[in-house]
Design a protein around this motif. Structure first.
Motif, PDB file in Angstrom:
ATOM      1  N   TYR A 175      39.720 -37.171  18.690  1.00  0.00           N
ATOM      2  CA  TYR A 175      39.521 -37.555  17.306  1.00  0.00           C
ATOM      3  C   TYR A 175      38.713 -38.887  17.572  1.00  0.00           C
ATOM      4  CZ  TYR A 175      41.497 -33.805  14.601  1.00  0.00           C
ATOM      5  OH  TYR A 175      42.097 -32.988  13.858  1.00  0.00           O
ATOM      6  N   TRP A 177      36.346 -42.224  15.500  1.00  0.00           N
ATOM      7  CA  TRP A 177      36.041 -42.767  14.337  1.00  0.00           C
ATOM      8  C   TRP A 177      35.680 -43.974  14.388  1.00  0.00           C
ATOM      9  CZ3 TRP A 177      41.160 -41.647  15.695  1.00  0.00           C
ATOM     10  CH2 TRP A 177      41.760 -42.845  15.324  1.00  0.00           C
ATOM     11  N   GLN A 192      39.094 -38.348   4.654  1.00  0.00           N
ATOM     12  CA  GLN A 192      38.573 -39.092   5.951  1.00  0.00           C
ATOM     13  C   GLN A 192      39.258 -38.064   7.200  1.00  0.00           C
ATOM     14  OE1 GLN A 192      39.600 -42.916   4.891  1.00  0.00           O
ATOM     15  NE2 GLN A 192      37.430 -43.487   4.740  1.00  0.00           N
ATOM     16  N   ALA A 195      37.989 -34.636   7.737  1.00  0.00           N
ATOM     17  CA  ALA A 195      36.703 -34.558   8.069  1.00  0.00           C
ATOM     18  C   ALA A 195      36.401 -35.119   9.702  1.00  0.00           C
ATOM     19  CB  ALA A 195      35.648 -35.538   7.315  1.00  0.00           C
ATOM     20  N   LEU A 196      37.224 -35.268  10.189  1.00  0.00           N
ATOM     21  CA  LEU A 196      37.414 -35.856  11.691  1.00  0.00           C
ATOM     22  C   LEU A 196      36.911 -34.477  12.605  1.00  0.00           C
ATOM     23  CD1 LEU A 196      40.414 -38.049  12.112  1.00  0.00           C
ATOM     24  CD2 LEU A 196      38.179 -39.098  12.005  1.00  0.00           C
ATOM     25  N   GLU A 197      35.911 -34.866  13.351  1.00  0.00           N
ATOM     26  CA  GLU A 197      35.489 -33.750  14.374  1.00  0.00           C
ATOM     27  C   GLU A 197      36.145 -34.084  15.629  1.00  0.00           C
ATOM     28  OE1 GLU A 197      31.528 -33.387  14.055  1.00  0.00           O
ATOM     29  OE2 GLU A 197      31.227 -32.731  12.260  1.00  0.00           O
ATOM     30  N   GLU A 198      36.652 -32.848  16.300  1.00  0.00           N
ATOM     31  CA  GLU A 198      37.124 -32.714  17.608  1.00  0.00           C
ATOM     32  C   GLU A 198      35.746 -32.978  18.630  1.00  0.00           C
ATOM     33  OE1 GLU A 198      39.312 -29.389  18.394  1.00  0.00           O
ATOM     34  OE2 GLU A 198      40.447 -29.476  16.464  1.00  0.00           O
ATOM     35  N   THR A 199      36.008 -33.761  19.646  1.00  0.00           N
ATOM     36  CA  THR A 199      35.143 -34.144  20.937  1.00  0.00           C
ATOM     37  C   THR A 199      35.730 -33.878  21.987  1.00  0.00           C
ATOM     38  OG1 THR A 199      35.164 -36.422  20.599  1.00  0.00           O
ATOM     39  CG2 THR A 199      33.528 -35.457  19.212  1.00  0.00           C
TER      40      THR A 199
END
Length: 200
Positions: A175, A177, A192, A195-199
């Protein structure tokens, strides 16, 4: 009969924290709720309050539920305290027992990990940038995927790098941000966080 103990390794007996000791801290404090904890999570992790030192108390347990030591966080200062010389296991490992966990979030601090639980996600805390014991524990976990969510500062990014290098049998995601949005997971709202996206 004389025993030559010069080459004999004497295993030191581990002294666990007793229930009587833990009972002294089983109080709540407004600071717990200010940091977003719920009664359910406070009870699950046995988070307490030491009225004498004005510290929030966090029992750190082994895989069997024995309390190895008590970590502390002052309600007056932004400072965690640990007993001298302790080896820190993953905080929250015991609470995962019996759960079907396919992915696990790795946080830096205890409040961050507990915030994940409040928001419906399983997490553990390093209480630092990671050590060899914690890397071994991560490798032994049944879950397939780890999501790194340590702070987005130098120490947190160093922790991520160390885990990636040491834990080679898991799918590892992150995560990321904007630090201007939130310093860490505990500072995020539920919206918030979710809404975090995995990368990679």
């Amino acid at each position: 009969l004389k025993l030559d103990l010069s080459r004999t390794k004497v295993k030191k007996k581990i002294e666990y924290i007793s229930e009587e000791e833990l009972d002294k801290y089983r109080y709540t404090h407004p600071y717990m709720y200010e940091r977003g904890l719920t009664d359910e999570i406070i009870d699950l992790f046995d988070v307490g309050y030491d009225k004498n030192t004005r510290d929030i108390t966090f029992p750190v347990r082994d895989i069997n539920g024995n309390t190895l030591f008590i970590a502390r966080r002052s309600v007056r200062y932004k400072r965690y305290q640990y007993p001298d010389g302790v080896e820190k296991p993953l905080y929250g490992l015991y609470e995962l027992q019996g759960l079907n966990v396919n992915e696990l979030i790795i946080c830096e601090g205890m409040f961050d990990a507990l915030t994940c639980w409040v928001y419906g996600k399983h997490a553990v805390a390093l209480n630092g940038v990671g050590n060899e014991l914690q890397f071994k524990q991560l490798k032994r976990l049944d879950c397939r995927k780890l999501i790194l969510a340590t702070d987005m500062d130098d120490a947190g990014l160093r922790a991520r790098k160390r885990i990636k290098e040491a834990v080679n049998n898991k799918i590892i995601m992150e995560y990321r941000w904007d630090i201007n949005m939130a310093k860490d997971i505990n500072a995020m709202t539920r919206e918030q966080f979710l809404a975090l996206e995995e990368t990679f």
